[in-house]
Design an enzyme around this catalytic site. Sequence first.
Site, PDB file in Angstrom:
ATOM      1  N   CYS A   2       0.842  -1.180   0.000  1.00  0.00           N
ATOM      2  CA  CYS A   2       0.000   0.000   0.000  1.00  0.00           C
ATOM      3  C   CYS A   2       0.889   1.246   0.000  1.00  0.00           C
ATOM      4  O   CYS A   2       1.832   1.354   0.785  1.00  0.00           O
ATOM      5  CB  CYS A   2      -0.944   0.076   1.190  1.00  0.00           C
ATOM      6  SG  CYS A   2      -2.169  -1.224   1.209  1.00  0.00           S
ATOM      7  N   ARG A  27       4.094  -0.190  -4.724  1.00  0.00           N
ATOM      8  CA  ARG A  27       3.794  -0.747  -3.403  1.00  0.00           C
ATOM      9  C   ARG A  27       2.463  -1.505  -3.382  1.00  0.00           C
ATOM     10  O   ARG A  27       2.139  -2.182  -2.401  1.00  0.00           O
ATOM     11  CB  ARG A  27       3.738   0.389  -2.364  1.00  0.00           C
ATOM     12  CG  ARG A  27       5.032   1.163  -2.246  1.00  0.00           C
ATOM     13  CD  ARG A  27       4.905   2.242  -1.213  1.00  0.00           C
ATOM     14  NE  ARG A  27       4.726   1.690   0.104  1.00  0.00           N
ATOM     15  CZ  ARG A  27       5.691   1.409   0.960  1.00  0.00           C
ATOM     16  NH1 ARG A  27       6.939   1.664   0.632  1.00  0.00           N
ATOM     17  NH2 ARG A  27       5.430   0.913   2.133  1.00  0.00           N
ATOM     18  N   TRP A  76      -2.793  -2.648  -1.832  1.00  0.00           N
ATOM     19  CA  TRP A  76      -2.458  -4.065  -1.992  1.00  0.00           C
ATOM     20  C   TRP A  76      -3.374  -4.779  -1.014  1.00  0.00           C
ATOM     21  O   TRP A  76      -3.207  -4.670   0.195  1.00  0.00           O
ATOM     22  CB  TRP A  76      -0.985  -4.310  -1.646  1.00  0.00           C
ATOM     23  CG  TRP A  76      -0.565  -5.712  -1.947  1.00  0.00           C
ATOM     24  CD1 TRP A  76      -0.169  -6.214  -3.161  1.00  0.00           C
ATOM     25  CD2 TRP A  76      -0.486  -6.807  -1.026  1.00  0.00           C
ATOM     26  NE1 TRP A  76       0.130  -7.545  -3.045  1.00  0.00           N
ATOM     27  CE2 TRP A  76      -0.055  -7.934  -1.754  1.00  0.00           C
ATOM     28  CE3 TRP A  76      -0.752  -6.948   0.339  1.00  0.00           C
ATOM     29  CZ2 TRP A  76       0.126  -9.179  -1.155  1.00  0.00           C
ATOM     30  CZ3 TRP A  76      -0.576  -8.186   0.925  1.00  0.00           C
ATOM     31  CH2 TRP A  76      -0.136  -9.293   0.183  1.00  0.00           C
ATOM     32  N   ASN A 100      -2.045   2.023   5.748  1.00  0.00           N
ATOM     33  CA  ASN A 100      -1.155   0.952   5.302  1.00  0.00           C
ATOM     34  C   ASN A 100      -0.877   0.102   6.526  1.00  0.00           C
ATOM     35  O   ASN A 100      -0.450   0.622   7.558  1.00  0.00           O
ATOM     36  CB  ASN A 100       0.143   1.566   4.741  1.00  0.00           C
ATOM     37  CG  ASN A 100       1.195   0.511   4.442  1.00  0.00           C
ATOM     38  OD1 ASN A 100       0.880  -0.655   4.258  1.00  0.00           O
ATOM     39  ND2 ASN A 100       2.443   0.936   4.396  1.00  0.00           N
ATOM     40  N   GLY A 101      -1.134  -1.199   6.425  1.00  0.00           N
ATOM     41  CA  GLY A 101      -0.894  -2.084   7.571  1.00  0.00           C
ATOM     42  C   GLY A 101      -2.074  -3.009   7.771  1.00  0.00           C
ATOM     43  O   GLY A 101      -2.895  -3.195   6.865  1.00  0.00           O
ATOM     44  N   GLU A 479      17.357 -17.819  -6.987  1.00  0.00           N
ATOM     45  CA  GLU A 479      16.988 -16.471  -7.401  1.00  0.00           C
ATOM     46  C   GLU A 479      16.465 -16.462  -8.844  1.00  0.00           C
ATOM     47  O   GLU A 479      15.495 -15.773  -9.160  1.00  0.00           O
ATOM     48  CB  GLU A 479      18.196 -15.535  -7.233  1.00  0.00           C
ATOM     49  CG  GLU A 479      18.020 -14.129  -7.757  1.00  0.00           C
ATOM     50  CD  GLU A 479      16.857 -13.352  -7.142  1.00  0.00           C
ATOM     51  OE1 GLU A 479      16.220 -13.838  -6.189  1.00  0.00           O
ATOM     52  OE2 GLU A 479      16.562 -12.266  -7.664  1.00  0.00           O
ATOM     53  N   LYS A 483      12.770 -15.110  -9.914  1.00  0.00           N
ATOM     54  CA  LYS A 483      12.587 -14.010 -10.872  1.00  0.00           C
ATOM     55  C   LYS A 483      11.623 -14.429 -11.975  1.00  0.00           C
ATOM     56  O   LYS A 483      10.725 -13.700 -12.325  1.00  0.00           O
ATOM     57  CB  LYS A 483      13.935 -13.676 -11.504  1.00  0.00           C
ATOM     58  CG  LYS A 483      14.665 -12.431 -11.354  1.00  0.00           C
ATOM     59  CD  LYS A 483      14.433 -11.324 -10.460  1.00  0.00           C
ATOM     60  CE  LYS A 483      13.656 -11.459  -9.241  1.00  0.00           C
ATOM     61  NZ  LYS A 483      14.190 -10.882  -8.041  1.00  0.00           N
ATOM     62  N   GLU A 486       7.882 -14.891 -10.670  1.00  0.00           N
ATOM     63  CA  GLU A 486       7.143 -13.710 -10.213  1.00  0.00           C
ATOM     64  C   GLU A 486       6.732 -12.772 -11.338  1.00  0.00           C
ATOM     65  O   GLU A 486       5.718 -12.104 -11.241  1.00  0.00           O
ATOM     66  CB  GLU A 486       7.886 -12.958  -9.108  1.00  0.00           C
ATOM     67  CG  GLU A 486       9.113 -12.210  -9.527  1.00  0.00           C
ATOM     68  CD  GLU A 486       9.771 -11.464  -8.376  1.00  0.00           C
ATOM     69  OE1 GLU A 486       9.060 -10.909  -7.534  1.00  0.00           O
ATOM     70  OE2 GLU A 486      11.021 -11.444  -8.332  1.00  0.00           O
ATOM     71  N   HIS A 502      15.791 -37.758  -6.919  1.00  0.00           N
ATOM     72  CA  HIS A 502      15.079 -38.314  -5.760  1.00  0.00           C
ATOM     73  C   HIS A 502      13.591 -37.973  -5.804  1.00  0.00           C
ATOM     74  O   HIS A 502      12.920 -38.005  -4.769  1.00  0.00           O
ATOM     75  CB  HIS A 502      15.730 -37.824  -4.462  1.00  0.00           C
ATOM     76  CG  HIS A 502      17.138 -38.299  -4.333  1.00  0.00           C
ATOM     77  ND1 HIS A 502      17.448 -39.601  -3.990  1.00  0.00           N
ATOM     78  CD2 HIS A 502      18.317 -37.683  -4.557  1.00  0.00           C
ATOM     79  CE1 HIS A 502      18.768 -39.748  -3.996  1.00  0.00           C
ATOM     80  NE2 HIS A 502      19.321 -38.589  -4.344  1.00  0.00           N
ATOM     81  N   LYS A 601       5.884  -4.203  -3.677  1.00  0.00           N
ATOM     82  CA  LYS A 601       7.328  -4.080  -3.506  1.00  0.00           C
ATOM     83  C   LYS A 601       7.780  -4.276  -2.069  1.00  0.00           C
ATOM     84  O   LYS A 601       8.724  -4.996  -1.787  1.00  0.00           O
ATOM     85  CB  LYS A 601       7.755  -2.693  -4.003  1.00  0.00           C
ATOM     86  CG  LYS A 601       9.233  -2.426  -3.916  1.00  0.00           C
ATOM     87  CD  LYS A 601       9.957  -3.106  -5.033  1.00  0.00           C
ATOM     88  CE  LYS A 601      11.453  -2.939  -4.967  1.00  0.00           C
ATOM     89  NZ  LYS A 601      12.119  -4.022  -5.706  1.00  0.00           N
TER      90      LYS A 601
HETATM   91  C1  F6R Z   1      11.508 -10.447  -5.324  1.00  0.00           C
HETATM   92  C2  F6R Z   1      11.528  -9.464  -4.247  1.00  0.00           C
HETATM   93  C3  F6R Z   1      11.134  -9.902  -2.902  1.00  0.00           C
HETATM   94  C4  F6R Z   1      11.943  -9.142  -1.836  1.00  0.00           C
HETATM   95  C5  F6R Z   1      11.414  -9.480  -0.445  1.00  0.00           C
HETATM   96  C6  F6R Z   1      12.220  -8.802   0.655  1.00  0.00           C
HETATM   97  O1  F6R Z   1      11.963  -9.928  -6.523  1.00  0.00           O
HETATM   98  O2  F6R Z   1      11.819  -8.321  -4.461  1.00  0.00           O
HETATM   99  O3  F6R Z   1      11.252 -11.268  -2.742  1.00  0.00           O
HETATM  100  O4  F6R Z   1      13.286  -9.483  -1.943  1.00  0.00           O
HETATM  101  O5  F6R Z   1      10.084  -9.079  -0.341  1.00  0.00           O
HETATM  102  O6  F6R Z   1      12.169  -7.422   0.533  1.00  0.00           O
HETATM  103  P1  F6R Z   1      13.230  -6.486   1.237  1.00  0.00           P
HETATM  104  O7  F6R Z   1      14.544  -6.775   0.622  1.00  0.00           O
HETATM  105  O8  F6R Z   1      12.747  -5.110   0.981  1.00  0.00           O
HETATM  106  O9  F6R Z   1      13.213  -6.848   2.694  1.00  0.00           O
END
Ligand code: F6R
Length: 606
Positions: A2, A27, A76, A100-101, A479, A483, A486, A502, A601
Amino acid sequence: MCGIIGYTGNLDAKEVLLKGLSQLEYRGYDSAGIALEDGKGDVSLYKQVGQVANLKEVCQNAGIPLSHCGIGHTRWATHGGVTEQNAHPHQAGKVTLIHNGIIENYHELTDTYHLQGQLVSETDTEVAAQVIDHFYDGDPLKAIHSALEVLKGSFAFCILFADIPERIYCVRNVSPLVAAMSEQGAFVASDLTALISYSSSYFIVPEYHIMVMEKDHITLLDEQNQPVKPEMLEVNWDVESAQKGGYPFYMLKEIHEQPEAIRKTVLPRIKDGLPDFEQEQIPDSLFRNCQNIAIVACGTAMYAGMVGKALMEPMLRIPVSVNIASEFRYEQPLADEKTLVIVISQSGETIDTLAALRLAKNLGAPVLSVVNVKGSTIARESDYVLYTHAGPEIAVASTKAYAVQLASMYLIACRMSFVRGRYTVQEGKAFIENLLSCVPAIEKILEQTDEIEKAAHHIKAASDTYFIGRGLDYAYSLEGALKLKEISYIHAEAYAAGELKHGTIALIEENTPVVAFATQSHVFQKTISNIREVRARGAYVILITKESAEIPEGICDIHFTVDAKNDQFTGLPTVVILQLLAYYTSLSKGLDVDKPRNLAKSVTVE
Ligand code: F6R
């Protein structure tokens, strides 16, 4: 999670709010809304489901009268589906509010204050608005204080009271709020991206303080309603760095910014060829005295921690664990004063990571955080901070922040090895030279994206993909898979290459894409055998090796190489290939690369 913005001043509030919401949209982007106050206490609401662009269109055609004060929100969804009713701002009596929260006890509050039948949305936020209105008798401070006594959970609120024109009241617990004052008025937002075009200095609203915004000044009151001076900070980003700069998507821009971000993160910490954290006041005793390391983070940051572990354990010969923050905080972790807890977070606001940090401190462990956002809660609450210098990362999928988190893992691993007598000066210097050589290696990848685009076209039709590797390669594969899934919505699973047989190998069929990593010399032949196993079952293999590797004829369909002399340093260029693979796959499916569905984000709710 949010995005919220509030403004009172001499500009057109509608324009300030809509611009701010576009900047904060990463966000959350399920729905958006603004509330505008007409200067006499009348508040009008405008809300739309979907992206901020939809709200903008509605507002542009609505003939909205000029207003100089208002609040805006991009959502969000947590409680209640994605509907106009559930979009913020919410109103109850004289109160209009954005949040937000999560208000955890909203069911209980609904009963206590007999709100059944009065609520028009399914949100916890509307309950908060009702509770504040319940306590409101013309004194906003009293109403907010009374509400704070009964609201449980995390929140950042911006509140308008109908009979108090041109004023915004704000308060927060855990969820972030930053504020700034300029000649144009008073601004508040979830994060700096919405403020930097108005002011280069800002402050973080302290928890449980009430901030009163008026067009020519901001008053900050502590829990006893005593005015306190905000602790001003200087913005270390420029406006341009938070814009697309000619790239079609933020993600592509941020992928291309990685060489510079790594240089900015590494170079200021090198003294006489070795990493040096004197400026950060991180003492060597922190590294010398610990008996084990616990890395704690979420998502991509946690996968950067996986690379950290795979690097550090062989270098330091002490146990290094990588912990998912949401697990760590509830599972009685083994950490004490001999444990160095390394917390990794781009935003510095991820709620699980923050809770894990607080727990680690309660257990007596010293906490070193690796954080990108200056002055964020995690940075402020850690004993020591190593800031990464990626600049603002706007795309939801993390790229450059991950790169600088890896760079920081290298720096910490090297300093620790040196301090603990496991590296000589010469070895330390060679390590840092290798680290810096990752920059041209990344640049080389960025110059040859055609082949990656071709591989993406093959992947885009798949329903499942697998990423396999051993040791450090396994850490990169985690990773890479994250990527891809997502932003392309294709199922992607990372597996330790030797573990595949396995069970998971049952899923490989004709043309299943397998991204295989074989950059680690000591397990190169083993990985090649694992690739043969999937190939024998029809897999379409995309292989990544070092430039110097000799690969068997016919082992893969596409071969990418990374320029690294030493196996420890294959990660940064490898991951750039993976980021681009995900980017082009998402692009070729016509998806919104920067705003993948269901994600936000900064995850500031549990
Ligand atoms: C994936 C991504 C998330 C963040 C995770 C932690 O591309 O960005 O998996 O890495 O939400 O976020 P931070 O680093 O802000 O604590």
